[in-house]
Design a protein around this motif. Structure first.
Motif, PDB file in Angstrom:
ATOM      1  N   MET A 287       0.460  -1.027  -0.371  1.00  0.00           N
ATOM      2  CA  MET A 287      -0.167   0.185  -0.069  1.00  0.00           C
ATOM      3  C   MET A 287       1.289   0.767  -0.138  1.00  0.00           C
ATOM      4  SD  MET A 287      -3.384  -0.750  -0.090  1.00  0.00           S
ATOM      5  CE  MET A 287      -4.169   0.700   0.870  1.00  0.00           C
ATOM      6  N   LEU A 288       1.922   0.898   0.740  1.00  0.00           N
ATOM      7  CA  LEU A 288       2.844   2.848   0.828  1.00  0.00           C
ATOM      8  C   LEU A 288       3.453   2.811  -0.805  1.00  0.00           C
ATOM      9  CD1 LEU A 288       4.162   1.550   4.259  1.00  0.00           C
ATOM     10  CD2 LEU A 288       2.723   3.777   3.026  1.00  0.00           C
ATOM     11  N   PHE A 289       3.892   1.298  -0.983  1.00  0.00           N
ATOM     12  CA  PHE A 289       4.795   1.393  -2.803  1.00  0.00           C
ATOM     13  C   PHE A 289       3.705   1.452  -3.574  1.00  0.00           C
ATOM     14  CE2 PHE A 289       5.099  -0.238  -6.416  1.00  0.00           C
ATOM     15  CZ  PHE A 289       5.979  -0.172  -6.827  1.00  0.00           C
ATOM     16  N   ALA A 290       1.774   1.939  -3.242  1.00  0.00           N
ATOM     17  CA  ALA A 290       1.328   2.422  -3.872  1.00  0.00           C
ATOM     18  C   ALA A 290       0.542   3.233  -4.579  1.00  0.00           C
ATOM     19  CB  ALA A 290      -0.150   1.178  -4.022  1.00  0.00           C
ATOM     20  N   VAL A 291       0.916   4.145  -3.066  1.00  0.00           N
ATOM     21  CA  VAL A 291       0.652   5.305  -2.299  1.00  0.00           C
ATOM     22  C   VAL A 291       1.641   6.231  -3.309  1.00  0.00           C
ATOM     23  CG1 VAL A 291      -0.005   6.841  -1.485  1.00  0.00           C
ATOM     24  CG2 VAL A 291      -0.979   4.787  -0.405  1.00  0.00           C
ATOM     25  N   ALA A 292       2.916   6.344  -2.738  1.00  0.00           N
ATOM     26  CA  ALA A 292       3.812   6.887  -3.457  1.00  0.00           C
ATOM     27  C   ALA A 292       4.014   6.639  -4.759  1.00  0.00           C
ATOM     28  CB  ALA A 292       5.471   5.846  -2.831  1.00  0.00           C
ATOM     29  N   ALA A 293       3.860   6.362  -5.105  1.00  0.00           N
ATOM     30  CA  ALA A 293       3.943   5.997  -6.884  1.00  0.00           C
ATOM     31  C   ALA A 293       2.213   7.306  -7.756  1.00  0.00           C
ATOM     32  CB  ALA A 293       3.405   5.164  -7.295  1.00  0.00           C
ATOM     33  N   GLY A 294       1.642   6.910  -6.097  1.00  0.00           N
ATOM     34  CA  GLY A 294       0.574   8.169  -6.331  1.00  0.00           C
ATOM     35  C   GLY A 294       0.758   9.794  -6.507  1.00  0.00           C
ATOM     36  N   VAL A 295       1.354   9.536  -5.437  1.00  0.00           N
ATOM     37  CA  VAL A 295       2.294  11.490  -5.069  1.00  0.00           C
ATOM     38  C   VAL A 295       3.073  11.280  -6.311  1.00  0.00           C
ATOM     39  CG1 VAL A 295       3.571  12.241  -3.893  1.00  0.00           C
ATOM     40  CG2 VAL A 295       2.449  10.826  -2.665  1.00  0.00           C
ATOM     41  N   LEU A 296       3.363  11.043  -7.290  1.00  0.00           N
ATOM     42  CA  LEU A 296       4.734  11.145  -7.957  1.00  0.00           C
ATOM     43  C   LEU A 296       3.700  11.142  -9.512  1.00  0.00           C
ATOM     44  CD1 LEU A 296       7.256   8.432  -7.637  1.00  0.00           C
ATOM     45  CD2 LEU A 296       7.810  10.065  -6.902  1.00  0.00           C
ATOM     46  N   PHE A 297       2.706  10.430  -9.435  1.00  0.00           N
ATOM     47  CA  PHE A 297       1.840  10.982 -10.645  1.00  0.00           C
ATOM     48  C   PHE A 297       1.129  12.191 -10.557  1.00  0.00           C
ATOM     49  CE2 PHE A 297      -2.510  10.318 -11.699  1.00  0.00           C
ATOM     50  CZ  PHE A 297      -2.387  10.476 -13.288  1.00  0.00           C
ATOM     51  N   TYR A 298       0.674  12.108  -9.448  1.00  0.00           N
ATOM     52  CA  TYR A 298      -0.310  14.185  -9.188  1.00  0.00           C
ATOM     53  C   TYR A 298       1.440  15.117  -9.337  1.00  0.00           C
ATOM     54  CZ  TYR A 298      -3.734  11.078  -8.340  1.00  0.00           C
ATOM     55  OH  TYR A 298      -4.908  10.306  -8.625  1.00  0.00           O
ATOM     56  N   ALA A 299       1.985  14.821  -8.685  1.00  0.00           N
ATOM     57  CA  ALA A 299       3.593  15.658  -8.559  1.00  0.00           C
ATOM     58  C   ALA A 299       3.790  16.336 -10.163  1.00  0.00           C
ATOM     59  CB  ALA A 299       4.633  15.372  -7.806  1.00  0.00           C
ATOM     60  N   THR A 308       3.652  13.561 -24.223  1.00  0.00           N
ATOM     61  CA  THR A 308       4.882  12.304 -24.068  1.00  0.00           C
ATOM     62  C   THR A 308       4.955  11.576 -22.904  1.00  0.00           C
ATOM     63  OG1 THR A 308       5.679  12.629 -26.382  1.00  0.00           O
ATOM     64  CG2 THR A 308       6.425  11.111 -25.006  1.00  0.00           C
ATOM     65  N   ALA A 309       4.816  13.655 -21.856  1.00  0.00           N
ATOM     66  CA  ALA A 309       5.016  13.518 -20.333  1.00  0.00           C
ATOM     67  C   ALA A 309       3.616  12.584 -19.315  1.00  0.00           C
ATOM     68  CB  ALA A 309       5.326  14.639 -19.075  1.00  0.00           C
ATOM     69  N   LEU A 310       2.432  12.958 -19.969  1.00  0.00           N
ATOM     70  CA  LEU A 310       0.899  12.813 -19.612  1.00  0.00           C
ATOM     71  C   LEU A 310       0.550  11.415 -19.959  1.00  0.00           C
ATOM     72  CD1 LEU A 310      -1.023  16.085 -20.160  1.00  0.00           C
ATOM     73  CD2 LEU A 310       0.192  14.871 -18.382  1.00  0.00           C
ATOM     74  N   MET A 311       1.416  10.853 -20.636  1.00  0.00           N
ATOM     75  CA  MET A 311       1.554   9.606 -21.009  1.00  0.00           C
ATOM     76  C   MET A 311       2.276   8.265 -20.363  1.00  0.00           C
ATOM     77  SD  MET A 311      -1.217   9.125 -23.361  1.00  0.00           S
ATOM     78  CE  MET A 311      -1.116   7.299 -24.338  1.00  0.00           C
ATOM     79  N   LEU A 312       3.020   8.924 -19.888  1.00  0.00           N
ATOM     80  CA  LEU A 312       4.201   8.254 -19.299  1.00  0.00           C
ATOM     81  C   LEU A 312       3.588   8.339 -17.654  1.00  0.00           C
ATOM     82  CD1 LEU A 312       7.890   9.360 -20.849  1.00  0.00           C
ATOM     83  CD2 LEU A 312       6.625   6.812 -21.091  1.00  0.00           C
ATOM     84  N   LEU A 313       3.537   9.007 -17.262  1.00  0.00           N
ATOM     85  CA  LEU A 313       2.304   9.154 -15.864  1.00  0.00           C
ATOM     86  C   LEU A 313       1.902   7.993 -15.653  1.00  0.00           C
ATOM     87  CD1 LEU A 313       2.967  13.234 -15.269  1.00  0.00           C
ATOM     88  CD2 LEU A 313       4.445  11.416 -14.341  1.00  0.00           C
ATOM     89  N   GLN A 314       1.210   7.969 -16.419  1.00  0.00           N
ATOM     90  CA  GLN A 314      -0.047   7.005 -16.709  1.00  0.00           C
ATOM     91  C   GLN A 314       0.474   5.374 -15.908  1.00  0.00           C
ATOM     92  OE1 GLN A 314      -2.673   8.016 -16.430  1.00  0.00           O
ATOM     93  NE2 GLN A 314      -2.487   9.962 -17.205  1.00  0.00           N
ATOM     94  N   PHE A 315       1.864   4.838 -16.083  1.00  0.00           N
ATOM     95  CA  PHE A 315       2.769   4.088 -15.539  1.00  0.00           C
ATOM     96  C   PHE A 315       2.944   4.021 -13.943  1.00  0.00           C
ATOM     97  CE2 PHE A 315       6.556   2.725 -13.293  1.00  0.00           C
ATOM     98  CZ  PHE A 315       6.311   0.983 -14.383  1.00  0.00           C
ATOM     99  N   PHE A 316       2.540   5.508 -13.927  1.00  0.00           N
ATOM    100  CA  PHE A 316       2.497   5.429 -11.631  1.00  0.00           C
ATOM    101  C   PHE A 316       0.673   5.723 -11.678  1.00  0.00           C
ATOM    102  CE2 PHE A 316       6.577   7.267 -13.460  1.00  0.00           C
ATOM    103  CZ  PHE A 316       7.576   6.876 -12.173  1.00  0.00           C
ATOM    104  N   ASN A 317       0.186   5.956 -12.115  1.00  0.00           N
ATOM    105  CA  ASN A 317      -1.521   5.894 -12.058  1.00  0.00           C
ATOM    106  C   ASN A 317      -1.946   4.755 -11.933  1.00  0.00           C
ATOM    107  OD1 ASN A 317      -3.828   6.777 -11.633  1.00  0.00           O
ATOM    108  ND2 ASN A 317      -4.404   7.465 -13.632  1.00  0.00           N
ATOM    109  N   ALA A 318      -0.813   3.829 -13.164  1.00  0.00           N
ATOM    110  CA  ALA A 318      -1.891   2.338 -12.609  1.00  0.00           C
ATOM    111  C   ALA A 318      -1.524   1.268 -11.682  1.00  0.00           C
ATOM    112  CB  ALA A 318      -1.185   1.324 -14.415  1.00  0.00           C
ATOM    113  N   ILE A 319      -0.444   1.909 -11.444  1.00  0.00           N
ATOM    114  CA  ILE A 319       0.235   1.206  -9.790  1.00  0.00           C
ATOM    115  C   ILE A 319      -0.435   1.442  -8.902  1.00  0.00           C
ATOM    116  CG2 ILE A 319       2.445   1.022  -8.511  1.00  0.00           C
ATOM    117  CD1 ILE A 319       4.342   1.451 -10.372  1.00  0.00           C
ATOM    118  N   PHE A 320      -0.948   3.067  -8.999  1.00  0.00           N
ATOM    119  CA  PHE A 320      -1.066   3.530  -7.784  1.00  0.00           C
ATOM    120  C   PHE A 320      -2.466   2.907  -7.543  1.00  0.00           C
ATOM    121  CE2 PHE A 320      -3.862   7.158  -6.136  1.00  0.00           C
ATOM    122  CZ  PHE A 320      -4.120   7.315  -5.328  1.00  0.00           C
TER     123      PHE A 320
END
Length: 395
Positions: A287-299, A308-320
């Motif tokens: 869970m901590l790993f997931a929420v940390a990915a969420g923080v990276l996504f929203y930041a 391109t950046a918005l598409m690549l950020l979806q990787f962190f969104n998917a983990i979250f």
């Protein structure tokens, strides 16, 4: 029913039925939800204020009804029969929306039917948990595979929903959704088992499963609040992103669909991998790993403003989303042993509460400060959720 017993032993019809029901109910829901605001605006012809009111009333009613039904399901009655009732109500709700265009009827009878119908999903997952426990199956992977069916449904459902509604009309779209729920009714009736309740141990040596109010447990409270904030962030993003990328960033409208579809597709392997690795790392670390990915996504949404950046950020969104959607529900169940229905419903109600909060916050922020401030706020909320998750004990 003895239908399941008549099939070969090496083929497990119950396991397959759980997966099919999760997928079918997910598809039916994904047909109705994405176009609901469009339906209310163009078919029912109500003002935007009343569209928002419909979502709020629907969410509040869903929380109340699902809690009442969940409390009963964990103490008495047959959970399978409750799922059957919920799916039948879903058929009725779909037919009501197919043929009725009166706002007052939809916000009363429609919301009531929808509230009962929406209880089906947490109850299906609760019954799946009980079945997995009783048959000595791997609970985490079983639940993760089921949750992946919902993600797959949401990859397929939204574009199919718009295609049906715009090309064939809302009546056809809602009737197809009702037909899919009808197939789910048959699968529940013919194949799903009635799992006997496990006795709750109230011995003095086992205080962790004493049947006290879940809200008195500080870990459950913290996890609920953290989950609520996570889903607030996710919903604010979903509401605002299509408007932000077109109004502020000047990017094409279709990019919103690509971003959502990419994230939904990546969520499936994220869920399955989370189900596999959780036994090695534990639910809290995942869970901590997931929420940390969420923080990276929203930041990242705050810092980067090109395609391109918005598409690549979806990787962190998917983990979250992929991890909190599956492991988050199991985390509630582990913190509330002996009450899988209440635990699963508490998780789904954290989503509903997040939706209510997101609608209010997004509207106020955009009206007063613009779209960009939405992403600053959800980054801060994600950080707060990360801090709360760090305070919850491992189970």
């Amino acid at each position: 029913m003895n239908f399941a017993r008549s099939l070969p032993r090496r083929f497990n019809p119950v396991f397959t039925a759980f997966l099919m029901i999760a997928f079918l109910t997910g598809i039916a829901g994904a047909l109705q939800a994405p176009t609901l605001s469009l339906f209310l605006t163009t078919e029912v012809k109500v003002r935007p204020l009343w569209v928002g009111m419909f979502y709020t009333v629907n969410a509040v009613a869903g929380i109340i009804v699902s809690f009442l039904l969940a409390k009963r399901s964990d103490t008495r009655g047959d959970r399978r029969k409750l799922i059957l009732l919920c799916c039948i109500m879903a058929v009725g709700n779909s037919l009501l929306f197919a043929f009725n265009r009166d706002y007052l009827t939809l916000i009363t009878a429609g919301v009531l039917l929808a509230s009962i119908a929406n209880t089906a999903m947490p109850q299906i997952f609760a019954l799946a948990r009980e079945y997995a426990d009783s048959s000595a199956r791997e609970v985490v992977m079983f639940s993760s595979v089921m949750r992946a069916q919902l993600s797959l449904a949401w990859v397929i459902g939204p574009p199919l929903s718009f295609m049906l509604a715009l090309n064939y009309g809302f009546t056809v779209m809602f009737m197809i959704a009702g037909g899919i729920f009808g197939i789910s009714v048959l699968l529940v009736w013919l194949i799903l088992p009635s799992v006997a309740r496990a006795p709750v141990d109230t011995h003095l040596d086992a205080p962790a499963i004493e049947p006290i109010s879940a809200w008195r447990d500080p870990d459950v409270r913290l996890l609920f609040l953290a989950s609520m904030l996570m889903w607030t962030c996710n919903t604010m993003y979903i509401i605002d992103m299509p408007l932000y990328i077109t109004a502020d960033l000047g990017l094409p409208d279709r990019l919103a669909g690509w971003l959502m579809g990419t994230a939904a597709g990546l969520e499936i392997p994220a869920m399955l991998l989370a189900g596999y690795y959780v036994k090695h790392f534990g639910k809290r670390k995942m869970m901590l790993f997931a929420v940390a990915a969420g923080v990276l996504f929203y930041a990242g949404l705050v810092m980067f403003k090109f395609k391109t950046a918005l598409m690549l950020l979806q990787f962190f969104n998917a983990i979250f989303i992929g991890i909190i959607a599956g492991i988050g529900m199991l985390y509630f169940q582990e913190l509330m042993p002996g009450r899988p229905g209440a635990a699963t419903t508490l998780f789904t109600n954290s989503i509903s509460t997040g939706v209510i909060l997101a609608g209010v916050l997004q509207g106020v922020l955009v009206e007063n400060f613009g779209h960009y401030m939405v992403y600053w706020l959800i980054t801060l909320l994600a950080l707060l959720a990360l801090w709360m998750c760090a305070k919850v004990r491992e189970v």
